[in-house]
Motif scaffolding. Sequence first.
Motif, short mmCIF file in Angstrom:
data_model
loop_
_atom_site.label_atom_id
_atom_site.label_comp_id
_atom_site.label_asym_id
_atom_site.label_seq_id
_atom_site.Cartn_x
_atom_site.Cartn_y
_atom_site.Cartn_z
N ILE A 132 8.86 4.59 4.39
CA ILE A 132 8.66 5.75 5.26
C ILE A 132 7.19 6.18 5.31
O ILE A 132 6.80 6.99 6.16
N ALA A 133 6.37 5.68 4.42
CA ALA A 133 4.93 5.98 4.44
C ALA A 133 4.22 4.87 3.68
O ALA A 133 4.69 4.42 2.65
N ALA A 134 3.09 4.44 4.22
CA ALA A 134 2.34 3.34 3.60
C ALA A 134 0.86 3.68 3.63
O ALA A 134 0.34 4.14 4.63
N ARG A 135 0.20 3.46 2.51
CA ARG A 135 -1.24 3.71 2.42
C ARG A 135 -1.88 2.57 1.63
O ARG A 135 -1.29 2.06 0.68
N ALA A 136 -3.09 2.17 2.06
CA ALA A 136 -3.78 1.07 1.38
C ALA A 136 -5.27 1.32 1.37
O ALA A 136 -5.81 2.01 2.24
N ALA A 137 -5.94 0.76 0.37
CA ALA A 137 -7.39 0.81 0.31
C ALA A 137 -7.96 0.02 1.48
O ALA A 137 -7.39 -0.98 1.91
N HIS A 177 -3.82 -0.92 -5.29
CA HIS A 177 -4.52 -1.12 -4.02
C HIS A 177 -3.76 -0.48 -2.85
O HIS A 177 -4.37 -0.02 -1.90
N ALA A 178 -2.45 -0.50 -2.92
CA ALA A 178 -1.65 0.02 -1.81
C ALA A 178 -0.36 0.61 -2.35
O ALA A 178 0.04 0.32 -3.49
N GLN A 179 0.25 1.48 -1.55
CA GLN A 179 1.50 2.11 -1.98
C GLN A 179 2.44 2.28 -0.78
O GLN A 179 2.00 2.58 0.32
N PHE A 180 3.72 2.06 -1.05
CA PHE A 180 4.73 2.11 -0.01
C PHE A 180 5.86 3.03 -0.48
O PHE A 180 6.58 2.68 -1.42
N ALA A 181 5.97 4.18 0.15
CA ALA A 181 7.02 5.14 -0.21
C ALA A 181 8.33 4.71 0.44
O ALA A 181 8.38 4.46 1.65
N CYS A 182 9.38 4.63 -0.36
CA CYS A 182 10.64 4.04 0.11
C CYS A 182 11.83 4.99 -0.06
O CYS A 182 11.94 5.66 -1.08
#
Lengths: 188, 188
Positions: free
Chosen positions: A146-151, A122-127
Amino acid sequence: MARTYQKLDVPLEKIRRYLEPGPIVLVSSAWKGERNIMTMGWHTVMEFSPSLVGCVIAASNHSFDLIRQSRECVINLPTTALLDAVVGIGTTSGSEVDKFERFGLTPEAVDGVGAPAIRECHAQFACRLHDDSLVDKYNFFIWEVIAARAARVPKHPETVHYTGEGVFMVAGKVVSRRSKGLLAKEPG
Amino acid sequence: MARTYQKLDVPLEKIRRYLEPGPIVLVSSAWKGERNIMTMGWHTVMEFSPSLVGCVIAASNHSFDLIRQSRECVINLPTTALLDAVVGIGTTSGSEVDKFERFGLTPEAVDGVGAPAIRECHAQFACRLHDDSLVDKYNFFIWEVIAARAARVPKHPETVHYTGEGVFMVAGKVVSRRSKGLLAKEPG
């Protein structure tokens, strides 16, 4: 095959919405041509801005070296649709199988880190590693997201929360207690 | 008035059952005749044995000094029955009100620490400061849980999980995926 999600950017100081409730997450990593996924339940938000997340990654995990060497990872948020994959990922070793292939998950390139995200989440968080001062003593990594994306939908994903001994709690109903005081004083 | 719970001892290496799913908790503290309660959502299990829990307690909280000076606290686990008290505790300051009195909560003496537990909560974890090396930089405290008690029923308490902006997720259904592999390989 589980459905995939198109995702939109999330302001970095708002990722607590996804992680503070305490879901099991899938941590993906890559180093020198190898990639892996692990389950992780021991994590906490630590700061809004910079967006910091702390977590325990036991040194016994095959992912530990990939993560420690690359100093990067992606934290992916699975929902109940992926529960069997979550269990499978938690009970196999990346030293023996490619978990993306084994569990039918789609790797997706992420700007800024070498580790792939999982499209079915559902979501992703680049670390990127922010502080490793407690890694030797507690296997505790502090990450900067450093970057976050979610449905965009569903608004409240049906996350899974591990209680140990093979038992998961699934996210239930949502209740609002909006009040000026609550919004002003965060974190409580 | 919320109901109170009679509690039984919990093996210290098993407290992850209550905290790993990520509930909002109430942290009670005491120092030099003063007592207080704060809400806390930024915490993680860090080790089974010794039983370690890490958490962020912002220095702006009135509880911060009580906790830092006493080097002790009790982490209490509220359920939905206490949601309005949770919100109230999170939006008032211990410098102005006695939160036990204001929210109708019953302090209960705990062996081994000076801080009182909250009788209306489902479970309680008495904590002694284990490591304060990240307090100055991140307000991050690492606690050793020295005593744990929980109600026997309900088996799966209806905990509340904060998502920010006044919105809580309530613990939903429980699903089991017991498998030898999952039991053997913990934490994932």
